[in-house]
Design an enzyme around this catalytic site. Structure first.
Site, short mmCIF file in Angstrom:
data_model
loop_
_atom_site.label_atom_id
_atom_site.label_comp_id
_atom_site.label_asym_id
_atom_site.label_seq_id
_atom_site.Cartn_x
_atom_site.Cartn_y
_atom_site.Cartn_z
N ASP A 1 0.84 -1.19 0.00
CA ASP A 1 0.00 0.00 0.00
C ASP A 1 0.88 1.26 0.00
OD1 ASP A 1 -2.30 1.80 0.60
OD2 ASP A 1 -3.32 -0.07 1.01
N HIS B 1 -3.93 6.02 3.16
CA HIS B 1 -4.59 4.79 2.69
C HIS B 1 -3.97 3.53 3.32
CE1 HIS B 1 -5.72 1.76 -0.42
NE2 HIS B 1 -6.77 2.54 -0.61
N SER C 1 -10.95 -1.13 -1.55
CA SER C 1 -9.72 -1.04 -0.77
C SER C 1 -9.99 -1.31 0.70
CB SER C 1 -9.13 0.37 -0.84
OG SER C 1 -8.28 0.51 -1.93
#
Ligand SMILES: *[C@@H]1O[C@H](CO)[C@@H](O)[C@H](O)[C@H]1NC(C)=O
Ligand SMILES: *[C@@H]1O[C@H](CO)[C@@H](O)[C@H](O)[C@H]1NC(C)=O
Ligand SMILES: *[C@@H]1O[C@H](CO)[C@@H](O)[C@H](O)[C@H]1NC(C)=O
Ligand SMILES: *[C@@H]1O[C@H](CO)[C@@H](O)[C@H](O)[C@H]1NC(C)=O
Ligand SMILES: *[C@@H]1O[C@H](CO)[C@@H](O)[C@H](O)[C@H]1NC(C)=O
Ligand SMILES: *[C@@H]1O[C@H](CO)[C@@H](O)[C@H](O)[C@H]1NC(C)=O
Ligand SMILES: *[C@@H]1O[C@H](CO)[C@@H](O)[C@H](O)[C@H]1NC(C)=O
Ligand SMILES: *[C@@H]1O[C@H](CO)[C@@H](O)[C@H](O)[C@H]1NC(C)=O
Ligand SMILES: *[C@@H]1O[C@H](CO)[C@@H](O)[C@H](O)[C@H]1NC(C)=O
Ligand SMILES: *[C@@H]1O[C@H](CO)[C@@H](O)[C@H](O)[C@H]1NC(C)=O
Ligand SMILES: *[C@@H]1O[C@H](CO)[C@@H](O)[C@H](O)[C@H]1NC(C)=O
Length: 741
Positions: free
Chosen positions: A144, A201, A529
């Site tokens: 990520d 994220h 996600s």
């Protein structure tokens, strides 16, 4: 050491050395991924240096005397090849060289988040935690945008030291890793010299999968509680492959998988992907194959390109492909129209002192000479008097949801009603808007439009009701969640499963302030996600409870035990509010408790994928790219013959028969009876219809035959049903989708 070892076993025992020198971009040079044929026996390497030298021998040494400055990565596990900086002329020369399968420019992928931001208290108390030891001893590798090591979600209280097999690294230049965050690495193109998360994220996804318990998590005073990931006592290893804009490079992704395999992760979680129609051009499929061969379960997001058919990403059968669903937690913002009607929406900005006095309501989209006005762009709002008014805006038009609110606010608006465009239907997101606002469904938006049209003085106001639990329609498939059919392999049903991916609260690097309210270092995001790390964490729990299960066995357990009904005990719906199809849900909604005790599993060995890949009509060379040994496609099977826990069949007039093998992992002595809910117009026969098991790990084989039960025209492109093995203790369900030819 004798130099006769086979290629794979040699390269995999060497630890990653940082012998990669990353060249800065030069003008006409780009990064290419070069795939090589497997070496002849004379070229087997006794060590990684030799492999590296061999890769270097393919690089041009003419003008630029330093081939090492060209080499970006010399891969060891995931593929036989390398990534290098090359000019177009060099690529042409290279393509003609013997031993080169392909030279293709590395592409950039996106992380699968819809760009919402901000939020609240994830409180997940699963009874299964104790049984699976909260994921203790397991290692989840996350590819990520990096991680925030000092976030409270990554404290290591109660977490044991990493297992001895762990070989990973912590590449922060300060000592921050601990027993929770046991590894953090960055990769050259987008790592930016640090595994630190420059977006948020990666922090969010990592904490969703395996964040530790954090008491008193809340967002702006709403929904307080104890936050934690799905596997709260598992270890986390971050592989940073995406930059602050969530752009991720294929060459980095392959290098990260290469490293994660050697480091010793148990599960890999990827909220990254791209659309494609073949697996050899998908780095997640290529790298994921090698990871699967090493016993690592690879869990991926299904993409956010829904709801159009064929929009699912990461469809290889050795990957666990996860779509997104809603939960029953709402951040209620109710709209009261001038006629007294109330319409429920959501917002993460809930001003406490908002007066409920009716305000004038306006829809900029009524100006037919400005078709973009409905999206509330700044230019269109200049033509309209929105001062002190509530403005109705339609989502889309390349303006973010929060962005529309700031345009309305800047133009003097008092509030915003954000209605979905038609494809997103009932999927409502709670965003931290900059002004009083409510996001409503497409259907409710139409009602509001009709109300505006029905009166000369339309009015509206908002009632902010905070966090509300309970929604009989949850879980429902999110509008954006990627859908089958699986273009790269229509005979494999994808996605495999759905899990929570709308308005998910998890860790965030920075504190988020919403006007003057409290700060939060948790944030609310939506996307596949977010659903992927939920299921990655659950897969980790299953693996912790059953350490000897293969990736395929864990997948099977998660799929055959999934839920088909929502909290209201009705079939799971999609974003349109209609009962869903299996191209949206796969096997259904993940049920962690049942996944740990599936009764039977459909297992697949890595070798079983060879005849499957051959059956996709891939060349010998293409199949070799996955399995990393020379393959002769002398035997091929149809896709549906792979021992998969679901069925996706294209059926003409001729009957089709497939074999399945189930392994008994429940009670030693138990009988299972088959139940069939046939798709409309299709006859499904199972032989034998009864399976008696007398010991654990016993395997039984059955055959299933699909044929048309009627030749009458069916008004559908596909029909669906399922077959289910039932014992006194378990059910083991396989969804069936039949495309009629
Ligand atoms: C490349 O060649 C230049 C000039 O011929 C020389 O100065 C330089 O040291 C060489 N670089 C390498 C890495 O060999
Ligand atoms: C880490 O290294 C970078 C680059 O050398 C440096 O700028 C930074 O200050 C270092 N950070 C710490 C905490 O040492
Ligand atoms: C991320 O990478 C992309 C592609 O190279 C680039 O366009 C973008 O500016 C980068 N984002 C940041 C914040 O560096
Ligand atoms: C993938 O998406 C791009 C951009 O939306 C589109 O141009 C391309 O045709 C798609 N490819 C496939 C294989 O669906
Ligand atoms: C309608 O849109 C046109 C084109 O943008 C603009 O010139 C005009 O002023 C708008 N009219 C109203 C009433 O907003
Ligand atoms: C508005 O109302 C008029 C008259 O009632 C009707 O003809 C028209 O179709 C309506 N427009 C919309 C957009 O609903
Ligand atoms: C923020 O705080 C300031 C000072 O305490 C106050 O004047 C202002 O009204 C507050 N704004 C909001 C939106 O609560
Ligand atoms: C592979 O090729 C055979 C023979 O041309 C064809 O019948 C079959 O449908 C193809 N399979 C796939 C998955 O394309
Ligand atoms: C593949 O196997 C078949 C049958 O065993 C054999 O006839 C053929 O020569 C083999 N092809 C290659 C390229 O080895
Ligand atoms: C399976 O077990 C059931 C119950 O124990 C028994 O009645 C049945 O005859 C057995 N069937 C077979 C095929 O062994
Ligand atoms: C087929 O189904 C669609 C939607 O369910 C319906 O609109 C259409 O009229 C049907 N067509 C026929 C020929 O029954």
């Amino acid at each position: 050491m004798t130099p006769t070892l086979v290629y794979l076993s040699v390269v995999s025992i060497f630890f990653l050395q940082s012998l990669v020198i990353f060249a800065s971009y030069e003008k006409n040079k780009e990064i290419y991924i070069v795939h090589l044929d497997l070496p002849d026996e004379s070229q087997f390497f006794s060590n990684f240096e030799d492999l590296h030298d061999w890769h270097h021998s393919f690089l041009p040494s003419n003008t630029d005397n330093s081939s090492s400055s060209r080499m970006v990565y010399s891969y060891r596990n995931v593929l036989n090849g390398f990534a290098a900086m090359l000019t177009p002329e060099e690529v042409t020369l290279l393509q003609d060289k013997e031993g080169i399968i392909s030279v293709r420019s590395r592409q950039l992928l996106d992380a699968q988040t819809t760009h919402s931001t901000n939020f609240l208290g994830l409180h997940q108390n699963l009874g299964f935690w104790e049984k699976s030891n909260y994921g203790k001893g397991m290692i989840i590798g996350v590819l990520d945008s990096g991680i925030t090591p000092d976030h409270p979600s990554f404290h290591d209280e109660g977490v044991a030291p990493p297992p001895a097999r762990w070989k990973g690294k912590c590449e922060f230049n300060f000592t921050v890793c601990n027993n929770k965050l046991i590894g953090a690495r960055y990769f050259h193109e987008f790592g930016n010299g640090t595994p630190l998360d420059e977006n948020g994220h990666g922090t969010h996804t990592s904490s969703t999968a395996a964040g530790n318990f954090v008491d008193g998590a809340n967002f702006l005073g709403l929904a307080s509680g104890t936050a934690s990931g799905m596997a709260p006592l598992a270890h986390v290893a971050m592989y940073k492959v995406c930059n602050a804009s969530l752009i991720c490079s294929e060459s980095d992704i392959l290098a990260a998988i290469d490293a994660a395999i050697e480091d010793g992760v148990d599960v890999l979680s990827f909220s990254i992907g791209k659309n494609s129609t073949n697996f050899w051009s998908e780095v997640v499929a290529l790298g994921g194959f090698t990871a699967m061969q090493k016993g690592i379960l690879v869990s991926c997001s299904a993409g956010n390109a829904g709801p159009i058919p064929g929009s699912v990403f990461n469809g290889a059968p050795w990957l666990l492909t996860v779509g997104a669903s809603t939960t029953d937690r709402k951040l209620r913002a109710t709209i009261r129209l001038g006629d007294g009607k109330e319409i429920n929406g959501e917002s993460a900005f809930q001003p406490k002192d908002f007066s409920e006095t009716p305000l004038p309501l306006i829809f900029p989209g009524t100006n037919i000479s400005d078709p973009t006005a409905a999206f509330c762009n700044a230019e269109s709002l200049k033509n309209i008097d929105v001062k002190g008014k509530v403005v109705l805006c339609i989502s889309g038009g390349k303006i973010t949801r929060i962005g529309k609110g700031s345009f309305v606010k800047d133009a003097g608006g008092a509030g915003m009603i954000l209605m979905n465009s038609e494809p997103l239907g009932f999927t409502i997101l709670a965003d931290p808007h900059v002004l009083p606002a409510a996001h409503v469904s497409y259907a409710d938006g139409l009602k509001i439009k009709a109300y505006i049209n029905s009166t000369s003085k339309p009015q509206a106001t908002f009632l902010f009701k905070g966090t509300i639990f309970g929604d009989d329609h949850a879980p429902a498939v999110a509008g954006f969640s990627g859908r089958g059919p699986n273009l790269a392999s229509p005979g494999i049903l994808k996605p495999d499963i759905i899990g929570p991916g709308v308005n998910i609260l998890a860790a965030w690097p920075k504190s988020i302030e919403n006007n003057n309210d409290t700060k939060s270092t948790f944030n609310l995001l939506s996307g596949t996600s977010m659903s992927c790390p939920h299921v990655s964490g659950i897969a980790t729990l299953v693996k912790s409870a059953h350490p000897d299960w293969s990736p395929a066995a864990i997948k099977s357990a998660i799929m055959t035990t999934a839920d088909l009904v929502n909290l209201g005990e009705k079939p799971i719906e999609d974003e349109r509010g209609v009962p869903d199809d299996f191209f949206a849900t796969g096997a259904g909604h993940v049920n962690p408790l049942r996944a740990s005790d599936p009764g039977l599993i459909y297992d697949i060995q890595p070798e079983d994928y060879v005849p499957y890949l051959c059956g996709l009509n891939y060349s010998n060379r293409a199949v070799s790219m996955f399995v990393l040994r020379k393959v002769n496609c002398s035997s091929a099977i149809p896709e549906a013959e792979l021992n998969y826990p679901s069925f996706s069949i294209a059926l003409g007039l001729e009957a089709q028969t497939y074999t399945r093998t189930v392994t008994n992992v429940g009670e030693a002595v138990l009988s299972y009876v088959v139940e069939i809910v046939p798709p409309q117009g299709v006859d499904v026969r199972v032989d034998p219809p009864l399976l008696n098991f007398s010991e654990l790990n016993q395997k039984k084989t059955y055959q299933v035959t699909f044929s048309r039960s009627s030749t009458s025209t069916i008004n559908a492109t596909f029909v669906q049903g399922y077959l289910r093995w039932t014992s006194s203790k378990h059910f083991v369900r396989s969804p069936i989708v039949v495309t009629l030819e």
